[in-house]
Design an enzyme around this catalytic site. Sequence first.
Site, mmCIF file in Angstrom:
data_model
loop_
_atom_site.group_PDB
_atom_site.id
_atom_site.type_symbol
_atom_site.label_atom_id
_atom_site.label_comp_id
_atom_site.label_asym_id
_atom_site.label_seq_id
_atom_site.Cartn_x
_atom_site.Cartn_y
_atom_site.Cartn_z
ATOM 1 N N GLY A 249 0.770 -1.170 -0.007
ATOM 2 C CA GLY A 249 -0.050 0.130 -0.036
ATOM 3 C C GLY A 249 0.810 1.324 -0.044
ATOM 4 O O GLY A 249 0.404 2.182 0.061
ATOM 5 N N ASP A 250 2.141 1.208 -0.003
ATOM 6 C CA ASP A 250 3.008 2.260 -0.107
ATOM 7 C C ASP A 250 4.386 1.809 -1.177
ATOM 8 O O ASP A 250 4.067 1.177 -1.778
ATOM 9 C CB ASP A 250 3.838 2.624 1.166
ATOM 10 C CG ASP A 250 3.559 4.305 1.310
ATOM 11 O OD1 ASP A 250 4.565 4.748 0.686
ATOM 12 O OD2 ASP A 250 3.022 4.689 2.350
#
Length: 462
Positions: A249-250
């Site tokens: 997610g990053d």
Amino acid sequence: MEKLLTFTLLGLVFVSTAESRDFKSKKEQIPYSAINCRKHVAYLTDFGGKGDGVTSNTAAFKAAVANLSTVASDGGALLVVPPGKWLTGSFGLASHFTLYVHQKAVILGSQEESDYPLIDPLPSYGTGREAPGKRFSSLIVGTNLTDVVITGGNGTIDGQGEIWWKKFKAKQLNHTRPYLIEILHSTNLQISDLTLTNSPSWHVHPTYCTNVIIERLTILAPVTVPNTDGINPDSCSDTRIRDSFVVSGDDCIAVKSGWDQYGIAYNVPTQRLSIRSFTCISPDSAVIALGSEMSGGVRDVRAEDVHALNSQSGIRIKTGAGRGGYVKDIYVRGVEMENMKYVFWMNGDYGSHPDPGFDPKALPEISNINYKDMKAKNVTVVGSLSGIKGDDFTNICISNVTVELAKEKKKEAWKCVDVGGVSSNVTPKACPELVETEVDCAFPTDTLDIDKVELNKCSVEV
């Protein structure tokens, strides 16, 4: 008396090792690769470990490492995490030590805050990244180590981060979340042949380290959870990342070196970083990000054979006024991308700061950035390059790049401001700030010393 104590401790190791081998005599010899093989082998069960997924093994891990560290000077030691589910809180490693996670083993991170001691912020950050003051210790830690290996037969380390994600989102945490693996001030570090998943925050964070080998990792986190970065080399020299796959997610790889005035004062760059055969999926972030915390400097980064799918951006530089430091001598080639928002993204307005004490006049140097031999499909924006007014990003070179735009593409394939450089054979044509000319962007012809390191062939009975 001291000699007698040493002899007794060594005897405990040898007895434990012998008993383990007898117990495991019908098991097979499993090959693995490591910077060094080990003379002594023990198993977590020798120290009271229980792989039932419920019993805490924190004490067992700590006892194992303490016991085996006594033979560090006698060929080193290897601790086997055998098949099972091994719940644990934070524990540390030792020098001349290998943690081996069996293919059918899962190390489960405790979900209790009390199992992660509070520690001081990193000196190059000055404070926790998510909250002022201290931070939670990571699940697997080490400081001032030499020759440490974390590997396995693609065994799993699961941070069980969901409860941490919920607390962070609800602003219920008073300290920065733990990482999965954080090794500090160490040399000759290897992390390989593992599946890492669901870290409370970053997954792999070598910091102030030299000679780091990260290979054959699978890192998996929900794409909806922020700050679950894959691999974050931070103020490290001579690092190689190979043959790895990250869903996050990053940022899949985030290259760092400290935050604003603290990073400037600590002044330890990330340098001589080699990335090869790397695949990333990150819908909300970058495949490779340089920054945003780069105040100690980032230089001599070489990336090739990179694949990106369904990601927000390919190569991204994140910085801003107050960061100081530099990002320079960056070389990227052989990148293939599909379903991307940006191929190239640079922004000089990344504004998060540790505290009000930063110097807004501390401007970063962004120069000698080289991208070549790239292909991308279904892309919304080819390049969004924004420097800092009065502090242009310079000597940018992009050559031999072909991008197929998505049907819902923006009106402008390129947007450039406060940047300068050249371009050649780029489709769609680059912005005017990257002057079109005949050029083949640079990529070094020498080989970094870390790329010359060959791992030893070892085996362990499991």
